[in-house]
Design an enzyme around this catalytic site. Sequence first.
Site, PDB file in Angstrom:
ATOM      1  N   LYS A   1       0.591  -1.215  -0.045  1.00 61.88           N
ATOM      2  CA  LYS A   1      -0.054   0.455   0.093  1.00 61.88           C
ATOM      3  C   LYS A   1       0.549   1.201   0.119  1.00 61.88           C
ATOM      4  O   LYS A   1       0.323   2.243  -0.094  1.00 61.88           O
ATOM      5  CB  LYS A   1      -1.034  -0.333   0.798  1.00 61.88           C
ATOM      6  CG  LYS A   1      -2.283  -1.268   1.479  1.00 61.88           C
ATOM      7  CD  LYS A   1      -2.701  -0.889   2.958  1.00 61.88           C
ATOM      8  CE  LYS A   1      -3.023  -2.307   2.878  1.00 61.88           C
ATOM      9  NZ  LYS A   1      -3.059  -1.848   5.142  1.00 61.88           N
ATOM     10  N   GLY A   2       1.510   0.815   0.185  1.00 57.19           N
ATOM     11  CA  GLY A   2       3.317   2.066   1.267  1.00 57.19           C
ATOM     12  C   GLY A   2       2.948   3.502  -0.399  1.00 57.19           C
ATOM     13  O   GLY A   2       3.000   4.992  -0.020  1.00 57.19           O
TER      14      GLY A   2
ATOM     15  N   ASP B   1       7.841   3.216  -2.041  1.00 55.17           N
ATOM     16  CA  ASP B   1       7.651   4.302  -1.421  1.00 55.17           C
ATOM     17  C   ASP B   1       9.161   4.090  -0.826  1.00 55.17           C
ATOM     18  O   ASP B   1       9.917   5.330  -0.577  1.00 55.17           O
ATOM     19  CB  ASP B   1       7.171   4.463  -0.321  1.00 55.17           C
ATOM     20  CG  ASP B   1       6.440   3.333  -0.286  1.00 55.17           C
ATOM     21  OD1 ASP B   1       6.642   1.310  -0.474  1.00 55.17           O
ATOM     22  OD2 ASP B   1       5.875   2.625   1.205  1.00 55.17           O
TER      23      ASP B   1
ATOM     24  N   ASP C   1      14.421  -0.986   1.405  1.00 57.88           N
ATOM     25  CA  ASP C   1      14.879  -0.831   2.933  1.00 57.88           C
ATOM     26  C   ASP C   1      15.785  -2.297   2.885  1.00 57.88           C
ATOM     27  O   ASP C   1      16.999  -2.119   2.024  1.00 57.88           O
ATOM     28  CB  ASP C   1      13.423  -2.136   3.961  1.00 57.88           C
ATOM     29  CG  ASP C   1      14.163  -1.114   4.506  1.00 57.88           C
ATOM     30  OD1 ASP C   1      15.534  -1.515   4.918  1.00 57.88           O
ATOM     31  OD2 ASP C   1      12.984  -1.054   5.575  1.00 57.88           O
TER      32      ASP C   1
ATOM     33  N   LYS D   1      17.182   3.148   1.486  1.00 59.44           N
ATOM     34  CA  LYS D   1      17.363   3.120   2.698  1.00 59.44           C
ATOM     35  C   LYS D   1      18.675   1.645   2.858  1.00 59.44           C
ATOM     36  O   LYS D   1      18.738   0.868   2.759  1.00 59.44           O
ATOM     37  CB  LYS D   1      16.899   2.670   3.985  1.00 59.44           C
ATOM     38  CG  LYS D   1      17.099   3.004   5.089  1.00 59.44           C
ATOM     39  CD  LYS D   1      16.247   1.930   5.985  1.00 59.44           C
ATOM     40  CE  LYS D   1      15.193   3.704   6.660  1.00 59.44           C
ATOM     41  NZ  LYS D   1      14.227   3.067   7.857  1.00 59.44           N
TER      42      LYS D   1
ATOM     43  N   PHE E   1      13.539   5.092  11.874  1.00 62.21           N
ATOM     44  CA  PHE E   1      11.841   4.960  11.499  1.00 62.21           C
ATOM     45  C   PHE E   1      10.832   5.861  10.383  1.00 62.21           C
ATOM     46  O   PHE E   1      10.680   5.974  11.886  1.00 62.21           O
ATOM     47  CB  PHE E   1      10.994   3.733  12.340  1.00 62.21           C
ATOM     48  CG  PHE E   1      10.712   2.866  12.205  1.00 62.21           C
ATOM     49  CD1 PHE E   1       8.809   3.308  11.582  1.00 62.21           C
ATOM     50  CD2 PHE E   1      10.541   2.003  12.351  1.00 62.21           C
ATOM     51  CE1 PHE E   1       8.245   2.790  11.253  1.00 62.21           C
ATOM     52  CE2 PHE E   1       8.783   0.603  11.869  1.00 62.21           C
ATOM     53  CZ  PHE E   1       8.078   1.192  11.557  1.00 62.21           C
TER      54      PHE E   1
ATOM     55  N   ASP F   1       3.854   3.590   6.928  1.00 58.55           N
ATOM     56  CA  ASP F   1       3.137   3.542   7.721  1.00 58.55           C
ATOM     57  C   ASP F   1       3.900   3.022   9.172  1.00 58.55           C
ATOM     58  O   ASP F   1       4.912   2.891   8.818  1.00 58.55           O
ATOM     59  CB  ASP F   1       1.493   2.373   7.863  1.00 58.55           C
ATOM     60  CG  ASP F   1       2.484   1.053   7.377  1.00 58.55           C
ATOM     61  OD1 ASP F   1       3.098   0.343   6.329  1.00 58.55           O
ATOM     62  OD2 ASP F   1       1.564  -0.174   8.839  1.00 58.55           O
TER      63      ASP F   1
ATOM     64  N   ARG G   1      -0.276   6.997   7.341  1.00 58.45           N
ATOM     65  CA  ARG G   1       0.040   6.988   5.904  1.00 58.45           C
ATOM     66  C   ARG G   1      -0.397   8.262   5.704  1.00 58.45           C
ATOM     67  O   ARG G   1       0.156   8.144   4.197  1.00 58.45           O
ATOM     68  CB  ARG G   1      -0.657   5.946   5.360  1.00 58.45           C
ATOM     69  CG  ARG G   1      -0.308   4.695   5.648  1.00 58.45           C
ATOM     70  CD  ARG G   1      -1.131   3.321   5.061  1.00 58.45           C
ATOM     71  NE  ARG G   1      -0.981   2.318   4.833  1.00 58.45           N
ATOM     72  CZ  ARG G   1       0.090   0.886   5.127  1.00 58.45           C
ATOM     73  NH1 ARG G   1       1.032   1.682   4.117  1.00 58.45           N
ATOM     74  NH2 ARG G   1       0.408  -0.055   5.499  1.00 58.45           N
TER      75      ARG G   1
HETATM   76  C1  PRP Z   1       7.016  -1.497   2.852  1.00 56.78           C
HETATM   77  C2  PRP Z   1       8.132  -1.002   1.024  1.00 56.78           C
HETATM   78  C3  PRP Z   1       8.051  -1.825   0.144  1.00 56.78           C
HETATM   79  C4  PRP Z   1       8.903  -2.375   1.153  1.00 56.78           C
HETATM   80  C5  PRP Z   1      10.082  -2.737   1.423  1.00 56.78           C
HETATM   81  O1  PRP Z   1       5.848  -1.884   2.551  1.00 56.78           O
HETATM   82  O2  PRP Z   1       6.381  -0.422   0.964  1.00 56.78           O
HETATM   83  O3  PRP Z   1       7.335  -2.332  -0.158  1.00 56.78           O
HETATM   84  O4  PRP Z   1       8.547  -2.611   2.509  1.00 56.78           O
HETATM   85  O5  PRP Z   1      10.693  -2.735   2.734  1.00 56.78           O
HETATM   86  P1  PRP Z   1      11.616  -3.998   1.704  1.00 56.78           P
HETATM   87  O6  PRP Z   1      13.281  -3.986   1.532  1.00 56.78           O
HETATM   88  O7  PRP Z   1      12.537  -4.350   3.203  1.00 56.78           O
HETATM   89  O8  PRP Z   1      11.330  -5.612   1.130  1.00 56.78           O
HETATM   90  P2  PRP Z   1       5.449  -3.043   3.443  1.00 56.78           P
HETATM   91  O9  PRP Z   1       5.461  -4.426   3.600  1.00 56.78           O
HETATM   92  O10 PRP Z   1       5.247  -2.202   4.766  1.00 56.78           O
HETATM   93  O11 PRP Z   1       3.787  -3.336   3.247  1.00 56.78           O
HETATM   94  P3  PRP Z   1       2.840  -1.423   2.572  1.00 56.78           P
HETATM   95  O12 PRP Z   1       3.784  -0.895   1.897  1.00 56.78           O
HETATM   96  O13 PRP Z   1       1.744  -2.355   2.519  1.00 56.78           O
HETATM   97  O14 PRP Z   1       2.809  -0.691   3.454  1.00 56.78           O
END
Ligand code: PRP
Length: 182
Positions: A45-46, A102, A105, A133, A154, A161, A167
């Site tokens: 969703k991000g 978004d 990580d 990041k 964070f 979120d 969000r």
């Molecule tokens: C977040 C973000 C990326 C992912 C990045 O999504 O939107 O898709 O984490 O992290 P990574 O590089 O460690 O894989 P999240 O799983 O929090 O879901 P959301 O977007 O629905 O909040």
Amino acid sequence: MGLKDDIARVLIPEQDIQKRVAELGAEINATYTDEDELILVCILKGAFMFLADLVRCMNVRHEINFMEISSYGTRAMSSGVVRILLDLEQNIDKRHVLIVEDIIDSGRTLDYVTRNLGTRGPASMRVCTLLNKPSRREIDVNLDFVGFEVPDEFVVGYGLDFAEDYRNLRFIGILREEAYRI
Ligand code: PRP
């Protein structure tokens, strides 16, 4: 007390986000032509808020599609296991694809998405992420358009979120430790 009281400080103000998103839109416009019939794949969703602003800074012809990916666990402690909750409704065979995220990580989500979409025969596949990041990277991933590099804090807001909150913030903020270490 409101959700904003959980923010230790603003990392990227609204104006800075808007300026950078416009620059990214211009970079994307310069990369593709209308004939490419570009498909944007927004990772839910991000990335929903970033996508909405990004496409308003684009004038190259494109379609929008969505994928929802879940990485079990929370963003504070990811399990590394990834799965598709909502798949594309569209065939991307021989199409030019731009993945819109978004934040990158560990890189696990993007690695999974690019390997999965790669098997579907796209003509090209690039990645646009608002935030990067690099200090948390576990898997090497290729990024084509990057808004901002962020420190290992964070971050929430502008689509990102913690436990589904924050969000809606117009800026990217750093969450207070007390708010997520319960
Ligand atoms: C977040 C973000 C990326 C992912 C990045 O999504 O939107 O898709 O984490 O992290 P990574 O590089 O460690 O894989 P999240 O799983 O929090 O879901 P959301 O977007 O629905 O909040």
